[in-house]
Design a protein around this motif. Structure first.
Motif, PDB file in Angstrom:
ATOM      1  N   SER A 103       0.830  -1.204   0.000  1.00 41.86           N
ATOM      2  CA  SER A 103       0.000   0.000   0.000  1.00 41.86           C
ATOM      3  C   SER A 103       0.864   1.253   0.000  1.00 41.86           C
ATOM      4  CB  SER A 103      -0.919   0.016   1.221  1.00 41.86           C
ATOM      5  OG  SER A 103      -1.863  -1.023   1.126  1.00 41.86           O
ATOM      6  N   GLU A 104       1.924   1.222   0.811  1.00 40.81           N
ATOM      7  CA  GLU A 104       2.826   2.380   0.873  1.00 40.81           C
ATOM      8  C   GLU A 104       3.492   2.618  -0.475  1.00 40.81           C
ATOM      9  OE1 GLU A 104       3.243   4.894   2.908  1.00 40.81           O
ATOM     10  OE2 GLU A 104       1.545   3.935   3.915  1.00 40.81           O
ATOM     11  N   ALA A 105       3.903   1.527  -1.123  1.00 39.37           N
ATOM     12  CA  ALA A 105       4.549   1.658  -2.431  1.00 39.37           C
ATOM     13  C   ALA A 105       3.606   2.323  -3.424  1.00 39.37           C
ATOM     14  CB  ALA A 105       4.973   0.279  -2.938  1.00 39.37           C
ATOM     15  N   LEU A 106       2.363   1.868  -3.403  1.00 40.61           N
ATOM     16  CA  LEU A 106       1.390   2.430  -4.344  1.00 40.61           C
ATOM     17  C   LEU A 106       1.127   3.900  -4.004  1.00 40.61           C
ATOM     18  CD1 LEU A 106      -0.287   1.697  -6.793  1.00 40.61           C
ATOM     19  CD2 LEU A 106      -2.112   0.949  -5.272  1.00 40.61           C
ATOM     20  N   LYS A 107       1.092   4.196  -2.713  1.00 41.98           N
ATOM     21  CA  LYS A 107       0.899   5.584  -2.286  1.00 41.98           C
ATOM     22  C   LYS A 107       2.050   6.457  -2.779  1.00 41.98           C
ATOM     23  CE  LYS A 107      -1.867   5.958   1.713  1.00 41.98           C
ATOM     24  NZ  LYS A 107      -1.967   5.822   3.168  1.00 41.98           N
ATOM     25  N   SER A 108       3.252   5.893  -2.762  1.00 38.74           N
ATOM     26  CA  SER A 108       4.416   6.679  -3.190  1.00 38.74           C
ATOM     27  C   SER A 108       4.301   7.057  -4.665  1.00 38.74           C
ATOM     28  CB  SER A 108       5.713   5.914  -2.915  1.00 38.74           C
ATOM     29  OG  SER A 108       5.910   4.931  -3.916  1.00 38.74           O
ATOM     30  N   ALA A 109       3.622   6.208  -5.433  1.00 40.33           N
ATOM     31  CA  ALA A 109       3.419   6.534  -6.853  1.00 40.33           C
ATOM     32  C   ALA A 109       2.613   7.816  -6.977  1.00 40.33           C
ATOM     33  CB  ALA A 109       2.705   5.390  -7.568  1.00 40.33           C
ATOM     34  N   LEU A 110       1.652   7.982  -6.058  1.00 38.11           N
ATOM     35  CA  LEU A 110       0.759   9.137  -6.127  1.00 38.11           C
ATOM     36  C   LEU A 110       1.471  10.425  -5.724  1.00 38.11           C
ATOM     37  CD1 LEU A 110      -2.473   7.506  -4.650  1.00 38.11           C
ATOM     38  CD2 LEU A 110      -1.708   7.606  -7.017  1.00 38.11           C
ATOM     39  N   ALA A 111       2.683  10.286  -5.177  1.00 34.53           N
ATOM     40  CA  ALA A 111       3.455  11.476  -4.809  1.00 34.53           C
ATOM     41  C   ALA A 111       4.215  12.023  -6.010  1.00 34.53           C
ATOM     42  CB  ALA A 111       4.425  11.135  -3.677  1.00 34.53           C
ATOM     43  N   ARG A 112       4.224  11.309  -7.115  1.00 38.05           N
ATOM     44  CA  ARG A 112       4.917  11.804  -8.311  1.00 38.05           C
ATOM     45  C   ARG A 112       3.980  12.687  -9.134  1.00 38.05           C
ATOM     46  NH1 ARG A 112       9.593   8.386  -8.557  1.00 38.05           N
ATOM     47  NH2 ARG A 112       9.218   6.574  -7.249  1.00 38.05           N
TER      48      ARG A 112
END
Lengths: 305, 386
Positions: free
Chosen positions: B6-15
């Motif tokens: 979930s955190e990894a996917l969330k990090s995508a949204l920070a780009r």
């Protein structure tokens, strides 16, 4: 309306992922079983039909899969070469032409060429004779998905509108004549009981009616989920949800029936909008889609085929 | 869902850009919209650019007429999810023809060239039928949107390609289509058959090729193509430049890819292929999302048909006839669902092993249509937890 498999040319199309190849393979098995010499043409495919029937890929040469059943993969550049050599007779220069990178480029730049050679090859096989009679009783085309299928099937008229009288115009006119005769040809629309595939099928049916003279012969609803549990039963089960012996079964039943109800709703929508005969193929809960499964599906198609 | 995934996917949204790729029919549009909604919930100003949304999903996002225009999803609609969404969600549907027209209108060297191109019959083929054309214009749109810098994040849904490579390859293919040499050939009158004195073999081949092509298409068609290529030639450098810029953007830290799949064998193969190709091309694949994963109602326990049949005897549903013993139907249904669940579990295991260390996130199959913001939010709860 003549019977589906008594026609000589059938295009099978529908939205990507609805099971066109499976339905084509099942229709092919049924036709072959009925004693018809059947040729399956795959178009820009991943050679799925041969795999479904437990055979290695067929390639651009016609290959026998089983008695009465042959298959060929129509690949544009190979078909173009074959078609050009056959129809236009310019053997002497073909090397210069085909090894010309600009020619390859033109094949891509003028998209209709791919469609012309594909249809040209199909119609050529339709006219093929052996021992004084048609070599093939039935040609089944595992056509591309909706948008590309429309482009493919509209090509004869499009080309006819733009080329001067001559060999090419005659060829396109011949294809249109085949299309116009419902005893000769038709389209089978494959769909799933889901929102997007059903909407696309309705639109495709309208577009075909408007722009292509082919008969829309039948609709195949793949992956149907027949009714299993009555509302009263589901209601009665509620009281037993906490019984550990029953709980997984109840959950599975509820999930199944919800999907089945949804499927029924889409079947209703389809029936209201598309008037062609409809075959419902139940969803197969299986580990592999092998020849036996395809064969069992071929019996589900009997209502339209 | 594992918190790490979930955190990894969330990090995508920070780009700045998230691109959802995968084969057709796996729920790519839905996933794109769900990711955008999550980003909005994280306080971002986000645009989701979809290709072919189900009408009801589009409607629920305020895309009533399915246009090429960026439309803000009203706060009331966002509030219907019951979540506190502090960001802004915009949605648009990529209209292929309209987007191509925009590209031509924006970059044509002069009004005359613009009108010639827009009126040409081949333009329609370029803008709708050429392989890779849809992917290309999606990139042009992405370039224009990103350059404008109006959003924190752009989530791009991609066309349902039959070939996994089409998307990455699209700029090259279109550039190839506009290839300067080929253009010279098309504009040099090679088909007219009026060869110059002392033709070299190459040119002779082209002239032959031209004449043979003309037999397929008629000479008028080729003249029109030639005219078309001529009017496009002034735009060639620009096409190439922007394709290069988009490629750079895609390979940079600013972009991340999410591969979307379902556990069925064919989409899975496509997903693996996508993952391999993207990784080879040095693009960042942040996560793989597997939709419609069948649930194991037995939770790993074996199926006891007799026990189930016995327990089911206690259930009374008077008036229901002709369906056969309930216990058997329950057992059959459970067995059927079990087949799918165990197949999916195996597929997911294989997927996870092959894409490692990229995390795989599984979204269970919903037994209803996901066609509104509420449904999207439900997906987000599965992907990101509460």
């Amino acid at each position: 309306m003549s019977r589906l498999l008594d026609k000589r040319l059938l295009f099978v199309t529908g939205k990507g992922g609805v099971g066109k190849s499976t339905i084509t393979a099942a229709l092919a098995l049924k036709a072959a079983r009925d004693g018809k010499r059947t040729l399956v043409c795959e178009v820009r495919s991943h050679e799925r039909i041969s795999a479904l029937l437990g055979q290695p890929p067929v390639g651009p040469e016609i290959k026998r899969l089983e008695p009465n059943l042959d298959a060929v993969d129509i690949e544009t550049s190979a078909a173009f070469r074959e078609y050009a050599l056959m129809k236009l007779k310019f053997q002497a220069v073909y090397k210069v032409v085909f090894e010309n990178r600009l020619m390859k480029y033109a094949l891509r730049a003028i998209p209709s060429i791919a469609e012309i050679v594909t249809l040209g090859k199909i119609v050529y096989h339709l006219g093929e004779k052996q021992n004084g009679r048609n070599r093939w009783d039935l040609i089944l085309v595992d056509a591309p998905a909706t948008g590309h299928a429309l482009t493919l099937l509209r090509t004869p008229q499009t080309i006819l509108d733009s080329v001067p009288a001559g060999a090419m115009a005659d060829e396109m006119q011949h294809i249109l004549d085949v299309f116009r005769d419902p005893k000769e040809s038709g389209v089978v629309l494959v769909t799933l009981p889901e929102e997007m595939p059903v909407n696309e099928t309705i639109e495709l049916d309208r577009e075909l009616a408007r722009t292509v003279p082919l008969e829309r012969s039948a609709v195949v609803l793949n992956g149907d989920l027949p009714f299993r549990f009555a509302p009263l039963e589901l209601e009665a089960m509620q009281a037993r949800r906490n019984d550990p012996a029953l709980r997984p079964g109840i959950e599975a039943a509820e999930a199944y029936q919800r999907r089945s109800d949804l499927a029924a709703k889409y079947v209703e929508k389809l029936r209201a909008e598309v008037k062609q005969p409809l075959a419902r193929v139940p969803f197969r809960f299986v580990r592999t889609f092998d020849r036996a499964v395809v064969e069992s599906i071929s019996y589900d198609l009997a209502v339209v085929a | 869902m594992s918190p790490v995934a979930s955190e990894a996917l969330k990090s995508a949204l920070a780009r700045q850009v998230v691109i959802c790729v995968g084969s057709g029919g796996v729920g790519k549009t839905t996933t794109s919209a769900a990711l955008a909604l999550q980003a909005a919930a994280m306080g971002k100003k986000v645009l989701v650019c979809t290709i072919d949304p189900a009408r009801r999903l589009a409607n629920s996002m305020g895309l009533a007429s399915l246009t090429n225009a960026e439309t803000r999803v009203p706060d009331e609609a966002l509030a219907s999810t019951g979540a506190r969404i502090s960001g802004q969600l915009f949605a648009m549907m990529l209209d292929l023809k309209r987007s191509w027209d925009e590209v031509i209108e924006r970059y044509a060297p002069n009004p005359q060239a613009r009108d010639t191109i827009l009126a040409n019959r081949f333009y329609r083929q370029l803008s709708t039928a050429l392989a890779g054309s849809q992917e290309y214009v999606a990139m042009e749109k992405l370039h224009a949107l990103h350059e404008r810098g109006a959003y924190d994040l752009i989530v791009l849904d991609t066309p349902p390609t039959t070939n996994a490579l089409d998307f990455l390859d699209a700029p090259n293919r279109v550039i190839d289509f506009l290839d300067a040499d080929a253009m010279k050939w098309f504009t040099s009158g090679a088909f007219a058959g009026a060869g110059r004195v002392g033709l070299r073999v190459f040119q002779a081949g082209s002239a032959y090729a031209g004449r043979i092509l003309a037999r397929f298409t008629g000479a008028g068609t080729l003249e029109e193509l030639s005219k078309f290529m001529g009017s496009l030639s002034g735009m060639y450098e620009g096409f190439k430049e922007r394709a290069g810029q988009v490629r750079q953007l895609l390979a940079s830290e600013r972009t991340s890819f999410v591969v979307v799949t379902s556990p069925s064998p064919l989409p899975m193969e496509e997903a693996l292929h996508f993952h391999r190709q993207l990784t080879l091309a040095k693009m960042r694949v942040t996560a793989v999302v597997a939709n419609r994963v069948n649930v194991d109602f037995l939770r790993g326990a074996p199926l006891h048909r007799e026990a189930l049949a016995a327990a089911a005897k206690e259930i009374r549903a008077p008036g229901v006839q002709g369906l056969g013993p309930l216990g058997e139907r329950l057992a059959d249904t459970l067995a059927d669902e079990q087949v799918l669940a165990s197949l999916d579990a195996k597929q997911l295991e294989r997927l996870a092993a092959q894409v490692a260390p990229t995390p795989v996130l599984a979204v269970p199959r919903f037994d209803h249509d996901v066609h509104d913001l509420n449904g999207l939010w439900q997906i987000d709860r599965t992907l990101f937890g509460s």
